[in-house]
Scaffold this motif. Structure first.
Motif, mmCIF file in Angstrom:
data_model
loop_
_atom_site.group_PDB
_atom_site.id
_atom_site.type_symbol
_atom_site.label_atom_id
_atom_site.label_comp_id
_atom_site.label_asym_id
_atom_site.label_seq_id
_atom_site.Cartn_x
_atom_site.Cartn_y
_atom_site.Cartn_z
ATOM 1 N N VAL A 3 0.848 -1.186 0.000
ATOM 2 C CA VAL A 3 0.000 0.000 0.000
ATOM 3 C C VAL A 3 0.884 1.235 0.000
ATOM 4 O O VAL A 3 0.641 2.190 -0.728
ATOM 5 C CB VAL A 3 -0.925 0.013 1.243
ATOM 6 C CG1 VAL A 3 -1.712 1.298 1.310
ATOM 7 C CG2 VAL A 3 -1.833 -1.186 1.231
ATOM 8 N N GLU A 11 -0.642 -4.446 2.471
ATOM 9 C CA GLU A 11 -2.074 -4.367 2.739
ATOM 10 C C GLU A 11 -2.447 -5.197 3.961
ATOM 11 O O GLU A 11 -3.250 -4.757 4.796
ATOM 12 C CB GLU A 11 -2.860 -4.842 1.515
ATOM 13 C CG GLU A 11 -4.349 -4.740 1.689
ATOM 14 C CD GLU A 11 -5.135 -5.135 0.460
ATOM 15 O OE1 GLU A 11 -6.365 -5.272 0.579
ATOM 16 O OE2 GLU A 11 -4.539 -5.315 -0.627
ATOM 17 N N ARG A 15 -4.353 -3.782 7.234
ATOM 18 C CA ARG A 15 -5.635 -4.354 7.679
ATOM 19 C C ARG A 15 -5.547 -4.827 9.133
ATOM 20 O O ARG A 15 -6.468 -4.625 9.923
ATOM 21 C CB ARG A 15 -6.057 -5.489 6.770
ATOM 22 C CG ARG A 15 -6.531 -5.020 5.419
ATOM 23 C CD ARG A 15 -7.039 -6.161 4.551
ATOM 24 N NE ARG A 15 -7.431 -5.682 3.246
ATOM 25 C CZ ARG A 15 -8.605 -5.119 2.967
ATOM 26 N NH1 ARG A 15 -9.514 -4.981 3.917
ATOM 27 N NH2 ARG A 15 -8.892 -4.707 1.748
ATOM 28 N N ILE A 48 -8.816 1.253 2.522
ATOM 29 C CA ILE A 48 -8.559 -0.102 3.027
ATOM 30 C C ILE A 48 -8.913 -0.193 4.509
ATOM 31 O O ILE A 48 -9.540 -1.164 4.948
ATOM 32 C CB ILE A 48 -7.092 -0.503 2.780
ATOM 33 C CG1 ILE A 48 -6.869 -0.710 1.281
ATOM 34 C CG2 ILE A 48 -6.715 -1.756 3.574
ATOM 35 C CD1 ILE A 48 -5.417 -0.838 0.877
ATOM 36 N N GLU A 51 -12.669 -0.236 4.746
ATOM 37 C CA GLU A 51 -13.179 -1.537 4.289
ATOM 38 C C GLU A 51 -12.954 -2.618 5.343
ATOM 39 O O GLU A 51 -13.851 -3.425 5.616
ATOM 40 C CB GLU A 51 -12.485 -1.932 2.994
ATOM 41 C CG GLU A 51 -12.920 -3.277 2.457
ATOM 42 C CD GLU A 51 -12.160 -3.655 1.202
ATOM 43 O OE1 GLU A 51 -11.670 -4.800 1.144
ATOM 44 O OE2 GLU A 51 -12.039 -2.819 0.285
ATOM 45 N N GLU A 52 -11.796 -2.641 5.934
ATOM 46 C CA GLU A 52 -11.492 -3.661 6.944
ATOM 47 C C GLU A 52 -12.414 -3.522 8.148
ATOM 48 O O GLU A 52 -12.890 -4.520 8.695
ATOM 49 C CB GLU A 52 -10.033 -3.554 7.383
ATOM 50 C CG GLU A 52 -9.610 -4.644 8.332
ATOM 51 C CD GLU A 52 -9.725 -6.046 7.768
ATOM 52 O OE1 GLU A 52 -9.958 -6.984 8.576
ATOM 53 O OE2 GLU A 52 -9.603 -6.238 6.535
#
Length: 62
Positions: A3, A11, A15, A48, A51-52
């Motif tokens: 990322v 990533e 996360r 991200i 989203e996580e």
């Protein structure tokens, strides 16, 4: 996938940090002992992190 190239943050690392940190991408970077360098990754990193957390909420509700 990386990322953040400047800090070599993957990533999966981001996360994992998002689950344990309530802040934005910059706060997650700090949790990983890093800070944004050029900043070009922050928009994607924030997405991200969001989203996580959304996935985590869905898993917890199930």
């Amino acid at each position: 996938m990386y990322v953040c190239i400047c800090n070599a943050i993957r990533e999966t690392d981001l996360r994992r940090a998002a689950v344990h940190c309530s802040g934005d991408a910059e706060a997650c970077y700090a949790m990983l002992g890093k800070r944004p360098q050029c900043g070009s990754c922050l928009c994607d990193a924030d997405a991200i992190v969001f989203e996580e957390r959304e996935l985590g909420c869905c898993k917890a509700a199930a």
